[in-house]
Design a protein around this motif. Structure first.
Motif: not given
Length: 249
Positions: A187-200
């Motif tokens: 759930e935490s990764l789902e809530g960080a989806r934009i951040t992860i895809q944007k900054y890797k």
């Protein structure tokens, strides 16, 4: 053997070893059931992993593997900061830790983190008294006053939870995400989806809290950023402390 059968016989020496993930209250509950059933107290023994010298947790496990390459400037998301030991450990590994978003929903641990921050002069830390999740809401929480505090259906209190995406300031380029959130990793990764895809960012995510996480977490991360290279390392001689890492080659 069912507890009822054990209580009928009362002939065994019983060793209680139930402190996984800091849930020491389990040992107390088991001992109470036995004593209330008339089991001889002199035949009940408790085994505490920490007192017996068994390795449990090393804060460097999230930051020390040789495939982790640090940038000149790092910004860390510390999900489940507990006592700030992870953030302090990362500060030892990288040249410039510009900022830390430290999430801790346990009110007792949160106050302890504030004290540690003041004692260590850790000005880069932004303390957030909330858990990480896939939406902004309030959830039931079980207080452990240790590393095993967690979200639970029948917790003693309610705590706020937020998404990493909505918490991070637009000007902060996140370079590292560490998640040790007692079963709320997906759930935490789902809530960080934009951040992860944007900054890797580099990811260090606990992989042992739920059996299904061994499959669901790597698949979810690869679905977000296919070019991630994944590693798994186990850091103890007990079932806990297995970490999934994701890095860009």
């Amino acid at each position: 053997m069912a507890p009822e059968e054990l209580l009928k016989q009362k002939s065994f020496n019983v060793v209680i070893s139930a402190d996984d993930c800091g849930k020491r209250r389990n040992r107390t509950e088991i001992r109470r059931i036995l004593l209330d059933g008339g089991y001889p107290g002199e035949q009940i023994y408790e085994f505490d992993k920490r007192k017996e010298g068994i390795q449990r947790y090393d804060p460097s496990q999230y930051f020390a593997p040789d495939f982790i390459k640090y940038q000149e400037e790092e910004i860390l998301i510390d999900g489940g900061c507990y006592n700030l030991d992870s953030a302090l450990e990362m500060r030892r590994h990288c040249k410039n830790l510009k900022k830390v978003y430290a999430f801790e929903p346990d009110p007792i641990s949160y106050k302890h983190c504030l004290a540690v921050q003041q004692e260590t002069g850790f000005e880069q830390v932004k303390m957030i008294q909330a858990g990480t999740w896939n939406s902004k809401t309030t959830l039931s929480f079980e207080i452990g006053n240790d590393g095993g505090s967690s979200l639970a259906k029948t917790g003693e209190i309610s705590v706020p939870v937020v998404t990493i995406d909505e918490t991070v300031m637009p000007e902060d380029r996140i370079t590292y995400i560490k998640l040790d959130v007692e079963g709320a990793e997906l759930e935490s990764l789902e809530g960080a989806r934009i951040t992860i895809q944007k900054y890797k960012p580099k990811l260090a995510v606990c992989l042992y809290h739920k059996p299904e996480d061994l499959i669901t977490l790597p698949l979810y991360i690869k679905g977000l950023v296919p070019e991630y290279k994944l590693y798994v390392r186990h850091h103890s001689n007990v079932p806990e402390e297995t970490v999934l890492y994701a890095v860009i080659p």
